[in-house]
Design a protein around this motif. Structure first.
Motif, PDB file in Angstrom:
ATOM      1  N   GLY A  74       0.240  -1.040  -0.304  1.00  0.00           N
ATOM      2  CA  GLY A  74      -0.019  -0.543  -0.150  1.00  0.00           C
ATOM      3  C   GLY A  74       0.674   1.274  -0.294  1.00  0.00           C
ATOM      4  N   LYS A  75       2.133   1.460  -0.222  1.00  0.00           N
ATOM      5  CA  LYS A  75       3.401   2.495   0.637  1.00  0.00           C
ATOM      6  C   LYS A  75       3.629   2.523  -1.308  1.00  0.00           C
ATOM      7  CE  LYS A  75       3.097   2.795   4.685  1.00  0.00           C
ATOM      8  NZ  LYS A  75       2.217   3.322   5.096  1.00  0.00           N
ATOM      9  N   ARG A  76       3.915   4.067  -1.004  1.00  0.00           N
ATOM     10  CA  ARG A  76       4.918   4.067  -2.996  1.00  0.00           C
ATOM     11  C   ARG A  76       6.037   3.570  -2.248  1.00  0.00           C
ATOM     12  NH1 ARG A  76       1.156   7.153  -6.009  1.00  0.00           N
ATOM     13  NH2 ARG A  76       2.408   8.519  -6.378  1.00  0.00           N
ATOM     14  N   ILE A  77       6.608   3.303  -4.405  1.00  0.00           N
ATOM     15  CA  ILE A  77       8.190   3.118  -3.986  1.00  0.00           C
ATOM     16  C   ILE A  77       7.925   4.233  -5.578  1.00  0.00           C
ATOM     17  CG2 ILE A  77       7.510   0.346  -3.152  1.00  0.00           C
ATOM     18  CD1 ILE A  77       6.975   1.166  -6.716  1.00  0.00           C
ATOM     19  N   LEU A  78       9.544   3.664  -5.758  1.00  0.00           N
ATOM     20  CA  LEU A  78      10.074   4.156  -7.091  1.00  0.00           C
ATOM     21  C   LEU A  78      10.586   2.972  -7.465  1.00  0.00           C
ATOM     22  CD1 LEU A  78      10.299   6.796  -8.700  1.00  0.00           C
ATOM     23  CD2 LEU A  78      12.250   6.704  -7.848  1.00  0.00           C
ATOM     24  N   VAL A  79      10.515   2.805  -9.298  1.00  0.00           N
ATOM     25  CA  VAL A  79      11.173   2.270  -9.768  1.00  0.00           C
ATOM     26  C   VAL A  79      12.283   2.634 -10.201  1.00  0.00           C
ATOM     27  CG1 VAL A  79      11.355   0.598 -11.535  1.00  0.00           C
ATOM     28  CG2 VAL A  79       8.930   1.192 -10.375  1.00  0.00           C
ATOM     29  N   LEU A  80      13.285   1.583  -9.967  1.00  0.00           N
ATOM     30  CA  LEU A  80      14.929   2.072  -9.632  1.00  0.00           C
ATOM     31  C   LEU A  80      15.669   1.128 -11.355  1.00  0.00           C
ATOM     32  CD1 LEU A  80      15.741   1.840  -6.239  1.00  0.00           C
ATOM     33  CD2 LEU A  80      15.520   3.851  -7.368  1.00  0.00           C
ATOM     34  N   ASN A  81      15.176   1.473 -12.203  1.00  0.00           N
ATOM     35  CA  ASN A  81      15.758  -0.165 -13.082  1.00  0.00           C
ATOM     36  C   ASN A  81      15.217  -1.344 -14.227  1.00  0.00           C
ATOM     37  OD1 ASN A  81      18.047  -0.858 -14.184  1.00  0.00           O
ATOM     38  ND2 ASN A  81      19.326  -1.310 -12.290  1.00  0.00           N
ATOM     39  N   GLY A  82      15.310  -1.169 -15.054  1.00  0.00           N
ATOM     40  CA  GLY A  82      14.726  -2.252 -15.985  1.00  0.00           C
ATOM     41  C   GLY A  82      13.406  -1.076 -16.428  1.00  0.00           C
ATOM     42  N   GLY A  83      12.770  -1.416 -17.468  1.00  0.00           N
ATOM     43  CA  GLY A  83      11.450  -1.155 -18.442  1.00  0.00           C
ATOM     44  C   GLY A  83      10.692   0.491 -17.911  1.00  0.00           C
ATOM     45  N   TYR A  84      10.750  -0.155 -16.293  1.00  0.00           N
ATOM     46  CA  TYR A  84       9.602   1.048 -15.603  1.00  0.00           C
ATOM     47  C   TYR A  84      10.095   1.603 -15.032  1.00  0.00           C
ATOM     48  CZ  TYR A  84       6.329  -2.333 -17.364  1.00  0.00           C
ATOM     49  OH  TYR A  84       5.440  -3.550 -18.028  1.00  0.00           O
ATOM     50  N   ARG A  85      11.685   2.187 -15.093  1.00  0.00           N
ATOM     51  CA  ARG A  85      12.621   2.619 -14.023  1.00  0.00           C
ATOM     52  C   ARG A  85      11.893   4.573 -14.072  1.00  0.00           C
ATOM     53  NH1 ARG A  85      18.004   3.982 -13.592  1.00  0.00           N
ATOM     54  NH2 ARG A  85      18.921   1.693 -15.477  1.00  0.00           N
ATOM     55  N   GLY A  86      11.420   4.501 -12.994  1.00  0.00           N
ATOM     56  CA  GLY A  86      10.894   6.247 -13.279  1.00  0.00           C
ATOM     57  C   GLY A  86       9.884   6.690 -12.413  1.00  0.00           C
ATOM     58  N   ASN A  87       9.126   5.373 -12.812  1.00  0.00           N
ATOM     59  CA  ASN A  87       7.239   5.689 -12.643  1.00  0.00           C
ATOM     60  C   ASN A  87       7.676   5.328 -11.192  1.00  0.00           C
ATOM     61  OD1 ASN A  87       6.465   5.496 -14.588  1.00  0.00           O
ATOM     62  ND2 ASN A  87       7.498   4.014 -15.589  1.00  0.00           N
ATOM     63  N   GLU A  88       7.365   6.026 -10.659  1.00  0.00           N
ATOM     64  CA  GLU A  88       6.152   6.041  -9.367  1.00  0.00           C
ATOM     65  C   GLU A  88       4.836   4.511  -8.997  1.00  0.00           C
ATOM     66  OE1 GLU A  88       5.603   9.297  -7.000  1.00  0.00           O
ATOM     67  OE2 GLU A  88       7.247  10.683  -8.239  1.00  0.00           O
ATOM     68  N   GLY A  89       5.463   4.156  -7.868  1.00  0.00           N
ATOM     69  CA  GLY A  89       4.300   3.131  -8.021  1.00  0.00           C
ATOM     70  C   GLY A  89       3.382   3.131  -6.471  1.00  0.00           C
ATOM     71  N   THR A  90       2.770   2.080  -5.903  1.00  0.00           N
ATOM     72  CA  THR A  90       2.469   1.607  -5.343  1.00  0.00           C
ATOM     73  C   THR A  90       2.603  -0.316  -5.013  1.00  0.00           C
ATOM     74  OG1 THR A  90       0.869   2.682  -4.941  1.00  0.00           O
ATOM     75  CG2 THR A  90       0.499   1.026  -3.302  1.00  0.00           C
ATOM     76  N   LEU A  91       3.495  -0.896  -4.424  1.00  0.00           N
ATOM     77  CA  LEU A  91       4.138  -1.981  -3.405  1.00  0.00           C
ATOM     78  C   LEU A  91       2.135  -2.908  -3.500  1.00  0.00           C
ATOM     79  CD1 LEU A  91       5.574  -3.630  -3.326  1.00  0.00           C
ATOM     80  CD2 LEU A  91       5.299  -3.297  -1.012  1.00  0.00           C
ATOM     81  N   GLU A  92       1.980  -3.327  -4.254  1.00  0.00           N
ATOM     82  CA  GLU A  92       0.742  -4.105  -3.909  1.00  0.00           C
ATOM     83  C   GLU A  92       1.202  -5.644  -2.937  1.00  0.00           C
ATOM     84  OE1 GLU A  92      -1.582  -7.004  -6.932  1.00  0.00           O
ATOM     85  OE2 GLU A  92      -2.181  -4.747  -7.572  1.00  0.00           O
ATOM     86  N   SER A  93       2.410  -6.397  -3.265  1.00  0.00           N
ATOM     87  CA  SER A  93       2.081  -7.285  -1.998  1.00  0.00           C
ATOM     88  C   SER A  93       3.892  -7.868  -2.489  1.00  0.00           C
ATOM     89  CB  SER A  93       1.610  -9.064  -2.550  1.00  0.00           C
ATOM     90  OG  SER A  93       1.764  -9.125  -3.835  1.00  0.00           O
ATOM     91  N   ILE A  94       4.518  -9.133  -2.078  1.00  0.00           N
ATOM     92  CA  ILE A  94       6.162  -9.408  -1.969  1.00  0.00           C
ATOM     93  C   ILE A  94       5.857 -10.730  -2.106  1.00  0.00           C
ATOM     94  CG2 ILE A  94       6.726  -7.135  -1.078  1.00  0.00           C
ATOM     95  CD1 ILE A  94       7.605  -8.991   1.315  1.00  0.00           C
ATOM     96  N   ASN A  95       6.157 -11.642  -3.399  1.00  0.00           N
ATOM     97  CA  ASN A  95       6.971 -12.765  -3.519  1.00  0.00           C
ATOM     98  C   ASN A  95       7.995 -13.113  -1.829  1.00  0.00           C
ATOM     99  OD1 ASN A  95       7.396 -15.175  -3.153  1.00  0.00           O
ATOM    100  ND2 ASN A  95       6.120 -15.765  -6.117  1.00  0.00           N
ATOM    101  N   GLU A  96       7.699 -13.470  -0.727  1.00  0.00           N
ATOM    102  CA  GLU A  96       9.170 -13.693   0.037  1.00  0.00           C
ATOM    103  C   GLU A  96       9.876 -15.056  -0.838  1.00  0.00           C
ATOM    104  OE1 GLU A  96       8.555 -14.393   3.690  1.00  0.00           O
ATOM    105  OE2 GLU A  96       7.803 -11.954   3.952  1.00  0.00           O
ATOM    106  N   LYS A  97       9.876 -15.439  -1.927  1.00  0.00           N
ATOM    107  CA  LYS A  97       9.676 -17.028  -1.781  1.00  0.00           C
ATOM    108  C   LYS A  97      11.225 -16.497  -3.594  1.00  0.00           C
ATOM    109  CE  LYS A  97       7.334 -20.674  -1.348  1.00  0.00           C
ATOM    110  NZ  LYS A  97       5.414 -20.326  -1.375  1.00  0.00           N
ATOM    111  N   THR A  98      10.152 -15.830  -4.190  1.00  0.00           N
ATOM    112  CA  THR A  98      11.417 -15.359  -5.195  1.00  0.00           C
ATOM    113  C   THR A  98      11.198 -13.949  -5.051  1.00  0.00           C
ATOM    114  OG1 THR A  98       9.458 -14.278  -6.580  1.00  0.00           O
ATOM    115  CG2 THR A  98       9.536 -16.602  -7.024  1.00  0.00           C
ATOM    116  N   PHE A  99      11.545 -13.515  -4.289  1.00  0.00           N
ATOM    117  CA  PHE A  99      12.776 -12.291  -4.049  1.00  0.00           C
ATOM    118  C   PHE A  99      11.865 -10.857  -4.691  1.00  0.00           C
ATOM    119  CE2 PHE A  99      15.755 -14.943  -1.894  1.00  0.00           C
ATOM    120  CZ  PHE A  99      15.340 -14.565  -0.946  1.00  0.00           C
ATOM    121  N   SER A 100      10.892 -10.679  -4.908  1.00  0.00           N
ATOM    122  CA  SER A 100      10.077 -10.024  -6.001  1.00  0.00           C
ATOM    123  C   SER A 100       9.209  -9.684  -5.605  1.00  0.00           C
ATOM    124  CB  SER A 100       9.563 -11.011  -7.443  1.00  0.00           C
ATOM    125  OG  SER A 100       8.571 -11.863  -6.812  1.00  0.00           O
TER     126      SER A 100
END
Length: 127
Positions: A74-100
């Motif tokens: 629910g909190k805000r993040i910034l994408v730092l790398n890859g195709g979406y770099r520079g976009n602000e977003g919201t964290l929806e969920s995390i997958n601890e098994k895949t570190f993603s």
């Protein structure tokens, strides 16, 4: 295609102003180890001036001494790398098994797009 673009968009630097980072070097002593800071300025892509959240101290650090901070869903993040770099977003969920993480883009032409499988090191909490 799209996948190609995502892959080629990666760089070996990721620091951005106004993200929260964690100090992972022990060189500065226990006072700073594992503590969080806000990136205030990025110098030459690989070095940042950071301001410690608890003490307000300012330090100049290489990105190898820092790691990204994954916020609560629910909190805000910034994408730092890859195709979406520079976009602000919201964290929806995390997958601890895949570190993603799954994020929802909140800015720009991709607003509303849900992106799955973003690596932890490619996003960080916004200050």
């Amino acid at each position: 295609g799209e996948e190609e673009k995502k892959r080629t968009a990666r760089t070996d630097y990721w620091l951005q102003p106004e993200i929260i980072v964690k100090i992972i070097t022990k060189k500065l002593g226990e006072k700073y180890h594992k503590k969080k800071a806000i990136v205030k300025e990025v110098i030459d892509k690989y070095t940042a001036v950071v301001k410690m959240i608890d003490s307000g101290d300012k330090l100049k650090l290489d990105q190898t001494h820092l790691e990204t901070v994954i916020p609560a869903p629910g909190k805000r993040i910034l994408v730092l790398n890859g195709g979406y770099r520079g976009n602000e977003g919201t964290l929806e969920s995390i997958n601890e098994k895949t570190f993603s993480a799954t994020i929802v883009i909140e800015t720009g032409p991709l607003k509303g797009r849900r992106v799955e499988g973003i690596q932890y090191e490619d996003i960080s909490k916004l200050a």
